[in-house]
Design an enzyme around this catalytic site. Structure first.
Site, short mmCIF file in Angstrom:
data_model
loop_
_atom_site.label_atom_id
_atom_site.label_comp_id
_atom_site.label_asym_id
_atom_site.label_seq_id
_atom_site.Cartn_x
_atom_site.Cartn_y
_atom_site.Cartn_z
CB SER A 258 -0.93 0.00 1.23
OG SER A 258 -0.17 0.08 2.43
CB CYS A 259 1.63 3.95 -1.36
SG CYS A 259 0.44 3.92 -2.73
N GLY A 260 0.05 5.92 -0.24
CA GLY A 260 -0.88 6.99 0.07
C GLY A 260 -2.19 6.85 -0.69
N GLY A 262 -2.28 4.53 -3.71
CA GLY A 262 -2.21 3.39 -4.63
C GLY A 262 -1.26 3.57 -5.79
CD1 TRP A 287 -2.58 7.91 5.14
CD2 TRP A 287 -2.85 6.02 6.29
NE1 TRP A 287 -2.75 8.25 6.47
CE2 TRP A 287 -2.92 7.10 7.19
CE3 TRP A 287 -2.99 4.71 6.78
CZ2 TRP A 287 -3.13 6.92 8.55
CZ3 TRP A 287 -3.21 4.54 8.13
CH2 TRP A 287 -3.27 5.64 9.02
#
Length: 304
Positions: A258-260, A262, A287
């Site tokens: 995951s990240c901020g 995608g 996120w």
């Protein structure tokens, strides 16, 4: 599974020169963080690009029903976009971005998930520029030089590649994410640990319980922003990053990245797959969706 291949600038130029049966289409997938205050569409239209490029708009080619940014597109949205860009199923697509392996992995992955047969990720545009390979410096008025086509995606790997919020929440709530999965977050350590703000002021920093930090910058060359060219070098890079970050990876377990929003999550997903890690998926909402939907009781700021 890795749904596209890396291609060096040198190999890309040779491919363009040698391929006679199919079109080789460069795909500019540049996307900027809002805080950078840059315009990716204007840059495509006015700045030098690889000749005969099309522009893949990550923001527009997305799920129109979702309130979250550039979520995975529906088949209809994807097919319409590819048709408007003049793409055909037998085209060889070579994806790049102006930042350097930032948003281009997300685009290449999207194309692969939607079943396009031949997709490459240029490793990468900055190196292509430095090697003085051909660029088109003319200003253009359209996002594609090709006539409209009728593109019809025939298969999708979305079920095998994408984790949605419902599944992610159940994994966290049950404790399975921490115990039965490797889960990595591509954002910076400060954002992961809750010590730096998120780009959006309405979203707190922190991380999904059960995830570990794996900032994408640890996995790319610090100067060129390229991936290592072979699997062994990529494995060494991943192992060093995990050691430096005091993180673990059990190859027997499935992995979720995951990240901020995608985008950079696909950078680390790609790196892990290049390193030989199997069964790696992306939590597409990442996120932003998690922080806005789950509530403060499901936001962690330390690893325990």
């Amino acid at each position: 599974m890795l749904l596209f291949k890396l291609i060096s600038p040198e190999a890309f130029v040779k491919l363009v020169a040698s391929e006679k049966a199919r079109r080789v289409i460069p795909v500019d997938a540049t996307w900027y963080l809002p805080s950078w205050k840059l315009n990716n569409k204007e840059d495509f239209l006015t700045k030098p690009r690889i000749p005969n490029s099309i522009f893949f708009d990550i923001d527009a080619i997305s799920d129109k029903e979702s309130p979250y940014p550039h979520m995975f597109p529906t088949k209809q949205v994807f097919d319409d976009a590819m048709s408007n860009l003049g793409v055909q199923k037998d085209d060889i697509l070579v994806v790049y971005d102006r930042v350097g392996n930032f948003s281009s992995p997300r685009c290449a992955w999207t194309l692969g998930v939607m079943g396009h047969p031949k997709v490459y990720l240029l490793n990468n545009f900055k190196k292509y520029e430095e090697l003085k390979y051909p660029l088109d410096s003319s200003e253009v008025e359209a996002f594609s030089p090709y006539p409209k086509s009728h593109y019809e995606s025939s298969k999708s790997f979305q079920d095998k590649e994408v984790v949605d919020y419902k599944e992610m929440f159940q994994l966290v709530k049950s404790g399975e994410l921490a115990n039965k999965f490797n889960a990595f977050d591509a954002r910076t350590l400060g954002r992961f640990e809750g010590t730096e703000p998120e780009p959006r002021s309405d979203i707190p920093s922190g991380h999904i319980p059960g995830t570990q930090p794996l900032p994408y910058g640890y996995l790319l060359d610090p100067e060129t922003k390229t991936y290592p060219e072979d699997g062994e070098a990529m494995r060494s890079t991943v192992e060093k990053a995990l050691k430096d970050l005091h993180c673990t990876l059990d190859p027997r377990k499935p992995t979720i990245c995951s990240c901020g929003t995608g985008v950079s999550g696909v950078i680390i997903k790609t790196a892990l797959e290049l390193a030989g890690v199997s069964n790696v998926r992306l939590y597409d909402g990442s996120w932003t969706e998690w922080a806005l939907k789950s509530g403060p009781e499901w936001i962690a700021e330390n690893r325990n």
